[in-house]
Design an enzyme around this catalytic site. Structure first.
Site, mmCIF file in Angstrom:
data_model
loop_
_atom_site.group_PDB
_atom_site.id
_atom_site.type_symbol
_atom_site.label_atom_id
_atom_site.label_comp_id
_atom_site.label_asym_id
_atom_site.label_seq_id
_atom_site.Cartn_x
_atom_site.Cartn_y
_atom_site.Cartn_z
ATOM 1 N N HIS A 176 -7.669 -5.510 -0.779
ATOM 2 C CA HIS A 176 -6.423 -4.614 -0.038
ATOM 3 C C HIS A 176 -6.459 -4.814 1.269
ATOM 4 C CE1 HIS A 176 -4.077 -1.616 0.139
ATOM 5 N NE2 HIS A 176 -4.079 -0.739 0.812
ATOM 6 N N ASP B 226 -10.055 -4.141 -4.994
ATOM 7 C CA ASP B 226 -9.706 -3.198 -4.315
ATOM 8 C C ASP B 226 -9.049 -1.859 -4.836
ATOM 9 O OD1 ASP B 226 -7.326 -1.033 -2.751
ATOM 10 O OD2 ASP B 226 -5.827 -2.393 -2.821
ATOM 11 N N SER C 5 0.734 -0.756 0.157
ATOM 12 C CA SER C 5 0.000 -0.123 0.266
ATOM 13 C C SER C 5 0.800 0.876 0.121
ATOM 14 C CB SER C 5 -0.751 -0.333 1.317
ATOM 15 O OG SER C 5 -1.405 0.872 1.375
#
Length: 326
Positions: free
Chosen positions: A299, A269, A167
């Site tokens: 995610h 995501d 991320s």
């Protein structure tokens, strides 16, 4: 593919507990971050993240840098029987540049260390909004440079260095590669040679801070991260800085000369197109790149191993194979 029930329940629980810190005023973030960490460090959080792999020695230490002479907190994962000097992977945790810590990445780092036969050094860089762009990115670069400069003391091979992140950490990992390349090209040494990075592992990375990409519109709500969260985190991180700067939005950078990359994305995501467009840009720039979209995944799967064991373990296996070829 449909999201696993566990992830749907986790998303419902997150919404019930008040949602994301991404939408708070900067002054309110530190207290909210501490509340999130208390949950993460509690029994439920530890169960969701999963236990560290066996046969991996874990040591907490501090890594001095020019900006943080007392040392950034790091956690070192050394698999049993590892060589010395050993190949090293420097990890940067996710959390929107605003939250997250070393514990969040414990399962992930320990399993990558064991399966990849590498030492993993996880870095607790400074967070926004107290430390806004480009401080977290500079912390991460400085950590890699400091490890390489003192590789012998850490038992590491300075010629076999990779960076890794999920991320926001994926953004930081590839930005570290950009910084290292730019310093080499500019002859800018900061008192030491820029580190030579052999590989980068980017797990559902964020790569664009200005434009809204199609996956954010197609998947506005997801269990761990919403499209609105992405924009909120970016505002807290940038604090008015130019989001088109390549060290903020690496999708806008000149990418030639970066190390080979493994990029993983998740089907459900809102950040999916950030990773997949970055794959296209890396390929167009001549950078060797491998990409896998994990179907049925959302995610955060490297931090939810108990809820997503199949995806989490498959992701680690792919990363380990990529790193062993470094």
């Amino acid at each position: 593919m449909r999201l696993p029930l566990g992830l749907r329940l986790l998303g419902a629980l997150r919404r019930h507990l008040g949602g994301s810190v991404a939408h708070l005023a900067p002054a309110a973030v530190p207290a909210a971050r501490e509340a999130v960490l208390r949950l993460q460090h509690g029994p439920l959080g530890r169960v969701v993240i999963g236990p560290a792999a066996r046969d991996v020695t874990i040591i907490d230490a501090h890594l001095p840098t020019a900006a943080v002479p007392e040392g950034l907190p790091v956690r070192v994962y050394r698999p049993a029987g590892s060589a010395s000097p050993a190949p090293v992977v420097v990890n940067f945790h996710g959390g929107g540049f605003v939250q997250g810590d070393l514990d969040q990445s414990e399962w992930f780092c320990a399993h990558v260390a064991r399966e990849g036969s590498v030492v993993v050094v996880s870095v607790d860089y400074r967070l926004a909004p107290e430390h806004t762009f480009p401080v977290p990115a500079q912390d991460c670069y400085d950590a890699v440079a400091a490890l390489v400069a003192d590789a012998r003391a850490w038992g590491l091979d300075p010629t076999r260095v990779a960076v890794m992140g999920d991320s926001a950490g994926g953004n930081l990992a590839t930005v570290v590669c950009l910084m290292a390349r730019d310093r080499r090209l500019d002859g800018h040494l900061d008192g030491r040679d820029a580190p030579a990075i052999a590989a980068q592992v980017l797990v559902y990375p964020g790569t664009e801070m200005v434009d809204v990409l199609p996956s954010e519109r197609a998947i506005p709500v997801a269990p761990i991260l919403s499209a609105a969260d992405i924009r909120g985190f970016h505002q807290l991180y940038l604090a008015g800085a130019d989001g088109t700067h390549p060290y903020a939005s690496p999708l806008r950078a000149e990418l030639a000369g970066l190390p080979p990359a493994l990029v993983q994305t998740a089907e459900h995501d809102p950040l999916r197109d950030h990773g997949e467009r970055y794959v296209e840009a890396l390929d167009a720039a001549g950078v060797p790149v491998r990409h896998t979209r994990y179907l049925g995944a959302a995610h955060g799967y490297v931090a939810t191993a108990t809820l997503t064991p199949r995806t989490s373990l498959q992701a680690v296996a792919e990363i380990a194979a990529f790193l062993r070829a470094m």
